[in-house]
Design a protein around this motif. Sequence first.
Motif, PDB file in Angstrom:
ATOM      1  N   LYS A 180      56.138 -48.573 -38.681  1.00 34.84           N
ATOM      2  CA  LYS A 180      56.549 -47.811 -39.862  1.00 34.84           C
ATOM      3  C   LYS A 180      56.959 -48.741 -41.005  1.00 34.84           C
ATOM      4  CE  LYS A 180      58.047 -43.294 -38.202  1.00 34.84           C
ATOM      5  NZ  LYS A 180      56.863 -43.143 -37.415  1.00 34.84           N
ATOM      6  N   THR A 234      51.131 -44.889 -50.106  1.00 38.23           N
ATOM      7  CA  THR A 234      52.369 -45.070 -49.346  1.00 38.23           C
ATOM      8  C   THR A 234      53.606 -45.054 -50.242  1.00 38.23           C
ATOM      9  OG1 THR A 234      51.127 -46.437 -47.786  1.00 38.23           O
ATOM     10  CG2 THR A 234      53.540 -46.623 -47.717  1.00 38.23           C
ATOM     11  N   LEU A 250      55.919 -42.119 -49.541  1.00 33.19           N
ATOM     12  CA  LEU A 250      55.171 -40.867 -49.378  1.00 33.19           C
ATOM     13  C   LEU A 250      54.825 -40.640 -47.918  1.00 33.19           C
ATOM     14  CD1 LEU A 250      52.728 -41.240 -52.407  1.00 33.19           C
ATOM     15  CD2 LEU A 250      54.853 -39.919 -52.307  1.00 33.19           C
ATOM     16  N   ASP A 251      54.550 -41.751 -47.249  1.00 28.83           N
ATOM     17  CA  ASP A 251      54.109 -41.647 -45.854  1.00 28.83           C
ATOM     18  C   ASP A 251      54.480 -42.979 -45.199  1.00 28.83           C
ATOM     19  OD1 ASP A 251      52.835 -41.521 -43.469  1.00 28.83           O
ATOM     20  OD2 ASP A 251      50.796 -41.451 -44.294  1.00 28.83           O
ATOM     21  N   ASP A 252      55.382 -42.953 -44.238  1.00 30.89           N
ATOM     22  CA  ASP A 252      55.875 -44.240 -43.716  1.00 30.89           C
ATOM     23  C   ASP A 252      55.061 -44.760 -42.534  1.00 30.89           C
ATOM     24  OD1 ASP A 252      56.682 -42.665 -41.655  1.00 30.89           O
ATOM     25  OD2 ASP A 252      58.807 -43.225 -41.742  1.00 30.89           O
ATOM     26  N   GLU A 253      54.006 -44.044 -42.188  1.00 26.91           N
ATOM     27  CA  GLU A 253      53.183 -44.436 -41.050  1.00 26.91           C
ATOM     28  C   GLU A 253      52.245 -45.598 -41.414  1.00 26.91           C
ATOM     29  OE1 GLU A 253      53.514 -43.748 -37.378  1.00 26.91           O
ATOM     30  OE2 GLU A 253      54.108 -42.011 -38.595  1.00 26.91           O
ATOM     31  N   THR A 308      48.892 -47.357 -40.475  1.00 25.33           N
ATOM     32  CA  THR A 308      47.694 -47.046 -39.686  1.00 25.33           C
ATOM     33  C   THR A 308      46.644 -48.145 -39.857  1.00 25.33           C
ATOM     34  OG1 THR A 308      46.628 -45.898 -41.526  1.00 25.33           O
ATOM     35  CG2 THR A 308      48.065 -44.564 -40.119  1.00 25.33           C
TER      36      THR A 308
END
Lengths: 64, 399
Positions: free
Chosen positions: A2, A23, A35-38, A40
């Motif tokens: 993360k 992100t 916005l999005d802590d993933e 990938t």
Amino acid sequence: MKVKVDFDRCQSNGLCEAIAPATFELDDDDYLQILDDEVTEQNREAIERAVASCPTSAISIVED
Amino acid sequence: MAHTPHFDLSDPAFDVTSDVVHAARDQQWYVETNWGWAVLRYAEANAILKDRRFRQGNARWPEQNGIHSGMFSDWWAEVLLSIEGDDHARIRRLLMPAFRNKAIAAMRPRFQALADELIDGFVERGEVEFVSEFAEPYASRIICVLLGLPEEDWPQVAHWADDLGRSFGISVAADLPRIEAALDGLHRHLDAVVTDRQATPRDDLVTTLLQAQETDGTLTRHELGVALVFLAFAGMETTRNQLGLALQTLLSHPDQWRLLGERPDLGGQAVEEIMRVNPTVTWITREAVEDVDLHGLHIPAGGIVQVLSHAAGTDPAAMPDPGFDITAVRPPHLGFGSGVHHCLGHFVARTDMAVALPLLARRMPDARADGPGEWLPVSGNTGPVRYPIRFTPGPRSGG
Ligand code: HEM
Ligand code: SF4
């Protein structure tokens, strides 16, 4: 994995936003939002570049 | 015993990009100079710029040059580069909205129109003095647009910014009257804009800052004046010089110049690659605020460290294949500094250069230097003073 931002260090200069806009985003009050802590396969490269480019070393990638 | 070199950074013949610097970098990560320690390798340079045990090191510059009072030293003590801590964070935060990526990206068409207009002015001749006919008016007019000054004021603004730039020259004490006259001129000029925007607000930087001042009272009129003059100082010469250096590097790699003309989308990456190998700010200064021990070097509180941006950017340990290549993606260069003082105007400079360089490459496809020109020493803030170029005119737009 993360994305984590240390907001005591973040200066809201938006370099990360310019590099990885999916992100990071500066809101209308110039506070950084994740916005999005993933992390990938697809966004890893951009996020790693944002980590390296942050002038105040505020961003890190951490284990879940 | 190995001979440890010692550099004289203020010797006009010293060149921060020369072989002696590269050889010293192979030996050690730092070297002693007449002006503190110079840092030569990327990893250490990057770490020191971000290290909070150091402050920006230019704050005491006037004092180090024997200037202890007066208009210039008062102003310099208050500019963003010289202040630290809460005041620095507060003023940067107030200025930030005007320098956000989105705000600057919206100016792209304006930058493009300006670049086209300037190129149209000389292209038929097949020759140009690049500094006075392109780099300077381009940089200066963009500063005018940002600060809300009438664009036709650009020669005066450029002249003042240039005189203020002498404050970083070796003869700063002798140049003081000119420097103070420029400071006074810019102050008055910008103060008139502030007064105007108080009466008639617009959608611009000065109006935004005035509103910040009214709504939370966090920026005094005095601070606003100091900040606006500093922006003119920080943004004009740097951009002008960096554009000249960009041409120098690109023209010595004709294949890359051709590629850039064909692929304007590479403009952004080209700017990064140019600033890695040929940065205008060749030393970025730090001052230790406490005793610091770093990889065998003891730096006492008050000690000065110069990060040599070209040496760091071409360090083979960080850039395994250091050849110039505008399609390569590298570790971030240090040409805009780093840490809390990282250049506030970097999106402006990155965007305006990324727009201009491909247009220049398209319209001067076989550009080459026309004689040696005239160059500042390759140390401190460097770049061309005069840079004549010759070329066969190319088409204005593609297709
Ligand atoms: C190619 C052009 C430019 C270069 C190479 C450049 C380079 C730099 C460098 C090296 C620093 C010091 C960073 C540090 O100590 O870590 C700096 C600071 C600064 N620059 Fe730029 N700059 C450029 C253009 C601009 C423009 C266009 C503006 C604004 C209009 C600007 C405004 C500033 C300001 C306000 C600071 C002080 C930031 C602070 O102390 O917090 N610069 N710049
Ligand atoms: S790059 Fe760093 S300092 Fe800038 S907004 Fe992102 S996290 Fe904050």
